[in-house]
Write an enzyme that holds these catalytic residues in place. Structure first.
Site, short mmCIF file in Angstrom:
data_model
loop_
_atom_site.label_atom_id
_atom_site.label_comp_id
_atom_site.label_asym_id
_atom_site.label_seq_id
_atom_site.Cartn_x
_atom_site.Cartn_y
_atom_site.Cartn_z
N LYS A 129 0.86 -1.19 0.00
CA LYS A 129 0.00 0.00 0.00
C LYS A 129 0.89 1.22 0.00
O LYS A 129 2.03 1.17 0.47
CB LYS A 129 -0.88 0.02 1.25
CG LYS A 129 -2.14 0.82 1.10
CD LYS A 129 -3.21 0.02 0.39
CE LYS A 129 -4.43 0.85 0.09
NZ LYS A 129 -5.56 -0.01 -0.32
N ASP A 169 -7.06 4.32 -4.36
CA ASP A 169 -7.70 4.14 -3.04
C ASP A 169 -8.32 5.50 -2.73
O ASP A 169 -8.58 6.28 -3.67
CB ASP A 169 -6.66 3.71 -1.98
CG ASP A 169 -7.31 3.18 -0.70
OD1 ASP A 169 -7.72 2.02 -0.68
OD2 ASP A 169 -7.43 3.95 0.28
N SER A 380 -8.16 -5.72 -10.61
CA SER A 380 -6.83 -5.19 -10.95
C SER A 380 -5.95 -6.31 -11.50
O SER A 380 -5.21 -6.12 -12.47
CB SER A 380 -6.16 -4.59 -9.72
OG SER A 380 -6.64 -3.29 -9.46
P1 NDP Z 1 -12.93 7.69 -2.56
O1 NDP Z 1 -11.89 8.71 -2.31
O2 NDP Z 1 -13.49 7.52 -3.91
O3 NDP Z 1 -14.16 7.94 -1.57
C1 NDP Z 1 -14.00 7.95 -0.19
C2 NDP Z 1 -15.33 8.29 0.45
O4 NDP Z 1 -15.22 8.09 1.86
C3 NDP Z 1 -15.72 9.74 0.26
O5 NDP Z 1 -17.11 9.86 0.28
C4 NDP Z 1 -15.09 10.39 1.49
O6 NDP Z 1 -15.69 11.62 1.86
C5 NDP Z 1 -15.31 9.34 2.55
N1 NDP Z 1 -14.23 9.44 3.53
C6 NDP Z 1 -12.91 9.27 3.30
N2 NDP Z 1 -12.19 9.49 4.42
C7 NDP Z 1 -13.07 9.80 5.35
C8 NDP Z 1 -12.94 10.13 6.71
N3 NDP Z 1 -11.74 10.17 7.32
N4 NDP Z 1 -14.07 10.37 7.39
C9 NDP Z 1 -15.28 10.33 6.78
N5 NDP Z 1 -15.47 10.02 5.48
C10 NDP Z 1 -14.37 9.78 4.79
O7 NDP Z 1 -12.31 6.32 -2.02
P2 NDP Z 1 -12.77 4.82 -2.32
O8 NDP Z 1 -14.25 4.78 -2.53
O9 NDP Z 1 -11.89 4.27 -3.34
O10 NDP Z 1 -12.40 4.10 -0.93
C11 NDP Z 1 -13.34 3.95 0.12
C12 NDP Z 1 -12.89 2.81 1.02
O11 NDP Z 1 -12.83 1.60 0.27
C13 NDP Z 1 -11.49 2.97 1.64
O12 NDP Z 1 -11.49 2.35 2.90
C14 NDP Z 1 -10.60 2.16 0.70
O13 NDP Z 1 -9.43 1.74 1.33
C15 NDP Z 1 -11.54 1.00 0.39
N6 NDP Z 1 -11.27 0.25 -0.82
C16 NDP Z 1 -11.12 0.85 -2.04
C17 NDP Z 1 -10.93 0.09 -3.16
C18 NDP Z 1 -10.83 0.69 -4.52
O14 NDP Z 1 -10.67 -0.06 -5.49
N7 NDP Z 1 -10.93 2.01 -4.68
C19 NDP Z 1 -10.79 -1.37 -3.09
C20 NDP Z 1 -11.02 -1.92 -1.78
C21 NDP Z 1 -11.23 -1.11 -0.70
P3 NDP Z 1 -14.94 12.99 1.53
O15 NDP Z 1 -15.04 13.16 0.05
O16 NDP Z 1 -15.69 14.01 2.29
O17 NDP Z 1 -13.53 12.83 2.01
O1 2IT Z 2 -7.86 -1.70 -0.85
C1 2IT Z 2 -7.80 -2.14 -2.02
O2 2IT Z 2 -7.94 -3.34 -2.26
C2 2IT Z 2 -7.57 -1.18 -3.10
N1 2IT Z 2 -7.52 0.01 -2.84
C3 2IT Z 2 -7.39 -1.67 -4.51
C4 2IT Z 2 -6.00 -2.17 -4.73
C5 2IT Z 2 -5.65 -2.53 -6.16
O3 2IT Z 2 -4.45 -2.78 -6.37
O4 2IT Z 2 -6.51 -2.56 -7.03
#
Ligand code: NDP
Ligand code: 2IT
Length: 448
Positions: A129, A169, A380
């Site tokens: 990460k 992420d 991925s």
């Molecule tokens: P994005 O940046 O697209 O969206 C994040 C969302 O969560 C936004 O609505 C954001 O609000 C909110 N958020 C983030 N940080 C905080 C915080 N500290 N407190 C409150 N709300 C928060 O990220 P993703 O959708 O990609 O990721 C969301 C989660 O999913 C994370 O935990 C990530 O690790 C996990 N994840 C992501 C993957 C991916 O492929 N993208 C794969 C697997 C897991 P705001 O805009 O106000 O910050």
């Molecule tokens: O938490 C996760 O699994 C991700 N943010 C996606 C990682 C990836 O390499 O697609």
């Protein structure tokens, strides 16, 4: 067994001592290793070979300066990270997070989770990460580009399609991956599509990668619900967040006949009893990069709760898709009181240990993120397959593969939980399944 319990406690204490001031990393380690007692009992070679001790120590940790200039000419200095946790079963693989809360402990917890998750996918990817404490909010496109280029100026030397393959992420989506890939190409003089995933479709990206985490979460949850003869049909759901994972989670819930009544961002919660209008959320978040409160401009009858707690809204199914520790013991108790029957995590480690205990004590279905959100990284790995063969698959084909992978992950977690005497316990099922593949490979490869 009591000896083993003592050994696990010693390992945990050592992790805390060796990694001071990193509570999220300690939490992630504890959640995994305290479920491994029965495996150690059956496999004394894991103890003799000190597999847990080795797994808890990242193979490599990179911390670097990221200087950049904003639109007014002011210089900023951020900190960049890449923690290459474990490459036993494949090249390092995992996203990059840009958020002001990022520090080494966050990246380490995410890298640690990632290695088990990637193992669970059944695909050849190790765990890593990265990220930065850079705050993208309110920054112009040019500022984002300059930051990404500066970030890559250092990180590029540690990457490669057979070495380390980052993705998105929190705060890192297609736009940022494009800027990073462009800079990587320029610095290395190599069109190495396999070095990033989540790329744009014109330069090696995979169809369905954008949707994959959210869709995969719902495929997994569908399987889990079926074990108790339940489905999404007619169920009321809460989805926290409104980013990449939340949006495509909501989309699939709706396709499966569920009704999402609330979503959120870090400022507040939208409660729309009629059901969330996803077209509006997508426009606000994906195109215009605005706040979720603006949803009420289109839907004045929806309620906006500034700083509200989404989990107070009654639901059947809760899907945390925002960030770590967003669902605590108190919120978990509220969900149970309101009749929630299932919780499945789209985010990484969104439920606190107290929250998990509440769900397990209540006997509801609970899917930990490292299993239920694995569809993103799995797709991925499908993107890497397409890049390696210079091919691109159509959407349906890729989505079908994702669906099969999520069914397999569900089945292996479910069966492992059964085998180890804890039917229905997906935490145990996921941790043991993910751990064993990595542990066996590490033994096969000698002292690595
Ligand atoms: P994005 O940046 O697209 O969206 C994040 C969302 O969560 C936004 O609505 C954001 O609000 C909110 N958020 C983030 N940080 C905080 C915080 N500290 N407190 C409150 N709300 C928060 O990220 P993703 O959708 O990609 O990721 C969301 C989660 O999913 C994370 O935990 C990530 O690790 C996990 N994840 C992501 C993957 C991916 O492929 N993208 C794969 C697997 C897991 P705001 O805009 O106000 O910050
Ligand atoms: O938490 C996760 O699994 C991700 N943010 C996606 C990682 C990836 O390499 O697609």
């Amino acid at each position: 067994m009591s000896n083993l319990k003592g050994r696990i406690q010693e390992i945990y204490d050592q992790v805390v001592r060796r990694n001071p001031g990193e509570p999220e990393f300690h939490q992630a380690v504890k959640e995994v290793i305290e479920t491994l007692g029965t495996v150690l009992e059956k496999h004394p070679e894991y103890v003799e070979q000190k597999i847990i001790e080795r797994i808890c120590e990242p193979e490599r940790q990179i911390i670097f300066r990221v200087p950049w200039i904003d639109d007014k000419g002011e210089i900023h200095i951020n900190r960049g990270f890449r923690v290459q946790f474990n490459s036993a079963i494949g090249p390092y693989k995992g996203g990059c997070r840009f958020h002001p809360s990022v520090y080494l402990g966050i990246i380490k917890f995410l890298g640690f989770e990632q290695l088990f998750k990637n193992s669970l996918t059944g695909l050849p990817i190790g765990g890593a990460k990265g990220g930065s404490d850079f705050d993208p909010k309110g920054r112009s496109n040019n500022e984002i580009m300059r930051f990404c280029q500066s970030f890559m100026n250092e990180l590029y030397r540690y990457l490669g399609e057979h070495t380390d393959v980052p993705a998105g992420d929190i705060g890192v989506g297609g736009r940022e991956i494009g800027y990073m890939f462009g800079q990587y190409k320029r610095l290395t003089n190599r069109y190495e599509t396999g070095v990033f995933t989540g790329k744009g479709l014109t330069y090696g990206g995979s169809l369905a990668r954008t949707e994959a985490t959210g869709y995969g979460l719902i495929f997994f949850t569908h399987e889990m619900l079926a074990t108790r003869k339940q489905s999404f049909d007619g169920k009321t759901c809460l989805v926290s967040g409104s980013g990449n994972v939340a949006i495509y989670t909501m989309e699939k819930v709706q396709k499966f006949g569920g009704k999402v009544v609330a979503c959120s961002d870090s400022n507040g919660v939208i409660y729309d009893k009629k059901g969330i209008d996803l077209v509006t959320v997508k426009r606000l978040k994906e195109v215009e990069r605005r706040r979720i409160r603006d949803y009420c401009e289109v839907h004045p009858d929806a309620e906006y709760r500034e700083k509200g707690v989404i989990w107070e809204i009654p639901c059947d199914i809760a899907l945390p898709c925002a960030t770590q520790n967003e669902l605590n013991g108190e919120s978990a108790a509220k969900l149970i009181k309101n009749g929630c029957i299932a919780v499945a995590e789209g985010a990484n480690m969104p439920t606190t240990p107290e929250g998990i205990k509440v769900f397990q004590d209540a006997g509801i279905m609970y899917a930990p993120g490292k299993a239920s959100n694995a569809g993103g990284v799995a797709t991925s790995a499908l993107e890497m397959q397409q890049n390696a063969s210079r091919d691109s698959w159509d959407f349906d084909f890729t989505e079908k593969k994702l669906h099969i992978i999520m069914k397999k992950i569900h089945a292996s977690c479910f069966e492992t939980a059964d085998t180890y005497g804890c039917p229905g316990n997906y935490v145990i099922g996921a941790n043991i399944t993910g751990f064993r593949k990595v542990a066996d490979t590490m033994i096969a490869m000698g002292l690595i």
